[in-house]
Design an enzyme around this catalytic site. Structure first.
Site, PDB file in Angstrom:
ATOM      1  CG  HIS B 264       0.557   1.841   9.821  1.00 34.44           C
ATOM      2  ND1 HIS B 264       1.636   1.843  10.504  1.00 34.44           N
ATOM      3  CD2 HIS B 264       0.725   1.366   8.800  1.00 34.44           C
ATOM      4  CE1 HIS B 264       2.615   1.165   9.812  1.00 34.44           C
ATOM      5  NE2 HIS B 264       2.031   1.018   8.708  1.00 34.44           N
ATOM      6  CD  GLU B 265      -2.283   0.913   6.302  1.00 32.51           C
ATOM      7  OE1 GLU B 265      -1.749   1.214   5.404  1.00 32.51           O
ATOM      8  OE2 GLU B 265      -1.874  -0.212   6.800  1.00 32.51           O
ATOM      9  CG  HIS B 268       1.893   4.033   4.677  1.00 34.50           C
ATOM     10  ND1 HIS B 268       3.083   4.044   4.332  1.00 34.50           N
ATOM     11  CD2 HIS B 268       1.257   2.752   5.281  1.00 34.50           C
ATOM     12  CE1 HIS B 268       3.576   2.901   4.990  1.00 34.50           C
ATOM     13  NE2 HIS B 268       2.752   2.174   5.536  1.00 34.50           N
ATOM     14  CD  GLU B 294       6.276   0.724   7.909  1.00 31.40           C
ATOM     15  OE1 GLU B 294       5.761   0.706   6.659  1.00 31.40           O
ATOM     16  OE2 GLU B 294       5.785   0.020   8.719  1.00 31.40           O
TER      17      GLU B 294
END
Lengths: 497, 497
Positions: B264-265, B268, B294
């Protein structure tokens, strides 16, 4: 109230200092390799903001107005330091600062390129340019501060340092060392004939060395709730007093250099951690200067951590962390012979504590002549060689890389700084002597790894004094007398004589 | 030239942002425990400088004057963003900002105290105060921007987001999910009857999990010359585009939550690392907004890393780093059943991708009514319970802690932010669909761990676009059509139907 304005300014400057200190430590320890360019840009911009805010013209008015305000004793001293810092920061015209910054940046870059091959001739014109600017700077500072030019340069690093006193102390020390170095080498030779140096057998795993270093830091009084130890290529002590960032580096065939380095930086760290908390945002609350700072690191590294008493405590610690067979058969005497090994060498940063001051005094003498114009840059190699031959009995005439090109200071335009190193060594010895008068059992306590009373003495007499007094006044107040080379000489005689 | 002044201002603001970002990441990863107070003080001061410099009145004149200057296309777009940011930053009177900051800080602190026991009644007055201020803020922003009040709040997080479009898309999604959740749960029940969830056997050593996470990051395209992975209590992606600071946390009985968090990170991080380099100091060069950000993390986490194709590649990677017997007998289907497990729950941050949007839509609807005054704070628990019962079939009426007191957003005065989460999930699905039209073999490439073409598509269509377009325009340009819940619905049907 104008003092309030200075106080508020102090908080803003402290925030920028905080950012610069943490960004600087982070750069050396955790930054991604590709992050350097933007980091440099950000830090240059923050430094620019710091400069603009700390030299704003209205500060002059606040300083004047605050003098008439009803101030407490602390505030009155704080005002004095605010003013001293402001005058030192504003005494150079902006156009000069820009010229000097550009020239020293280029010169330092060129030095990094040319030093590996020791190409003095190619470097000469750049250094001539820097020295011309340093002479100009010294005169500008001298005019603003009412000091002699070289004193005005030293004033940036150790407020109150004057050649009038330092010349005498250094002359005394130089005369002593010129005789003492051969004597110490002779004593060492005899000792080693009876008891040869033992080799380190290694390998010493980094993780275990780290645990040993942390244990030594903890024993010496480092507060891990306000600091940490990391790894970097060049060891340093950075960060902020509430979060001191110490670093070391490791090699696996050897553990003493990292350990002694850790203890040196711990000395710096204790000073920062021990500064008064309440006025950390005033110049008054900062560490006094480079000489005193170095005295705190050398106190731990030289006075304490190279002593037999410390190694009574530390030898079991080595066995605990590196294993019982890490240094098989070593006794305290074997460690001391290793860590206190004396050697005539070319390189200042590699020098032991006996020969080190001669490297510094050589530079101190040459710097003064360079600033006054008695010496020209083109004459440095011969002057350097003459002094190296006279003080240490070794010649550097054919090796500029390990002669006048070895240090970054001159290429970077930093003149007046070198004396702080040996000033620090002398202050450390003088502090130990004063401390031992108050705590007769100090050596016994160190032998048990108990630093409490020793650190309390230092906290009261040095750390909590922060910048309340000039460097000479702080020495006098802490030790009861002015700087006196006798204590350092006695220390050397005791250890090496 | 006035544009030059804006450009120079941008560089100063970038330096302060750089400091704040690195200090923030450092605080969570490397700061000594006792360093927090001074760190907070320093960051507050730096944020104050940022605010003062970014809202200075002369900027208004520079913006106006720059409009008449001969600007390049990039500069013209940059000027638009400089102005948008300036207007958003200056549309609240200083006295209001101070009032709001004080109130939300107190409210957030109170929330931290009261949340563990779920004492809604004690918290009610503080939240009423915050909502009153949010209504005032929404009106002030609405007047300055010529928008409806709730739109004006959303404008801070996703420029161009309007309830007029979002209401329709969310209504569509809500209607779908209310039916789909029970259906997906039924399908899951049948699947698990045939093939029960396998237990994780552990322990999974942290060092090995770290190597697995780094390998997954590397495969997904993370550039380790411009970023790193550390450990923190709350995982985040911070730092700056040239030095992205990602974190995760580990538990030794489980490795999938850390790995999915890392992915997930990484989503980003790829966005930040992929932003255009040349104008990183202009608002135009920053990431577009929260919804798009997001979408980039959910693209990697949900579209890619919870797909069967990704696990064809990742399962051998798990064995390589955690050992052949780390998850004995597991096949891709077993991992997917675990990471895509659907469950009705109270807590938004723990929700799976099927139920998550219902948590968000509930908050989006309540926020709008709170801002408009249709709903009072005292009525929240009943309204919350009614919607939870209607959308997810579970009641929270007796459990404010896991009901309206679960999120920090409202106590902190953050309204208009929640929709970005589900907006991100929808945009991610829509991007994957558009990308698959251009790269028909995208799933096949992911199955080989080859992210090159997928990342290139995203770089061209999203990352390098930075803030050139409003959120809706960026969606339209990247995917060929406006935001359309159909793609997210199709994605869910494919995975859970």
């Amino acid at each position: 109230m104008s003092f309030q304005k200075l106080d508020a300014l102090g908080r803003k400057l402290e925030a920028l200092e905080h950012a610069l200190a943490i960004l600087g430590a982070d750069e050396a320890t955790h930054m991604a390799v590709g992050g350097g360019e933007k980091r440099a840009e950000a830090m240059a911009n923050l430094a620019g903001m710091y400069h603009a805010q700390s030299t704003a013209p209205e500060i002059r008015d606040w300083l004047e107005a605050a003098k008439a305000e009803g101030l407490s004793e602390d505030q009155r001293l704080a005002l004095g330091e605010f003013e001293r810092v402001y005058v030192n920061a504003t005494c150079l015209p902006t156009e000069f600062v820009e010229r000097r910054t550009a020239a020293t940046m280029r010169s330092e870059q060129l030095w990094r390129e040319l030093r590996p091959t020791g190409d003095w001739d190619a470097f000469l014109p750049a250094l001539e340019g820097v020295v011309a600017l340093v002479r100009e700077e010294a005169q500008l500072r001298a005019d603003a501060l009412g000091l002699a030019p070289y004193d005005a340069l030293m004033e940036q690093y150790d407020p109150g340092n004057r050649t009038a006193e330092l010349d005498k102390v250094f002359a005394d020390l130089k005369a002593f060392l010129t005789d003492f170095v051969p004597q110490a080498l002779g004593v060492q030779e005899k000792r080693l004939a009876d008891r040869p140096l033992k080799p380190l057998t290694g390998p010493y795993p980094i993780e275990k060395q780290r645990e040993l270093g942390l244990a030594a830091m903890r024993a010496a009084g480092f507060d891990f709730t306000h600091g940490s130890l990391a790894v970097s290529h060049h060891p340093f002590c950075g960060g902020v007093p509430t979060d001191v960032r110490m670093t070391t580096r490791y090699r696996t065939d050897e553990f003493l250099s990292s350990l002694m380095g850790v203890l040196h930086e711990t000395g710096h760290a204790l000073y920062e951690q021990g500064l008064p908390k309440d006025w950390s945002h005033w110049p008054l609350g900062k560490a006094r200067g480079m000489g005193i700072h170095e005295s705190q690191s050398l106190f731990v590294e030289m006075q304490v951590a190279r002593s037999p008493e410390f190694w009574q405590f530390a030898l079991p610690l080595v066995h605990l962390h590196l294993g019982e067979d890490a240094i098989p058969g070593w006794e305290v005497e074997d460690v001391l012979a290793k860590v206190n090994f004396v050697e005539r060498g070319y390189i200042r940063v590699d020098a032991d504590e006996v020969t080190y001051p001669l490297h510094v005094i050589l530079r101190y003498e040459l710097e003064q002549d360079l600033v006054s114009g008695k010496l020209e840059v083109s004459q440095i190699p011969e002057a350097w060689d003459a002094k190296m031959t006279q003080y240490l009995g070794i010649s550097t005439i054919n090796d500029p890389k390990d002669g006048p090109m070895q240090d970054v200071h001159w290429p970077a335009g930093i003149f007046g700084y070198f004396p702080s190193y040996t000033l620090g060594a002398m202050i450390a010895a003088q502090q130990w002597a004063a401390l031992e008068k108050d705590i007769p059992d100090a050596r016994g306590q160190i032998a048990k790894g108990d630093f409490a009373a020793v650190n309390d003495w230092r906290a009261q007499n040095i750390w909590l004094q922060a910048s309340r007094w000039s460097t000479p006044d702080l020495i006098r107040r802490a030790t009861g007398e002015p700087l006196n080379a006798g204590y350092f000489k006695a220390h050397l005689k005791r250890r090496y004589g």
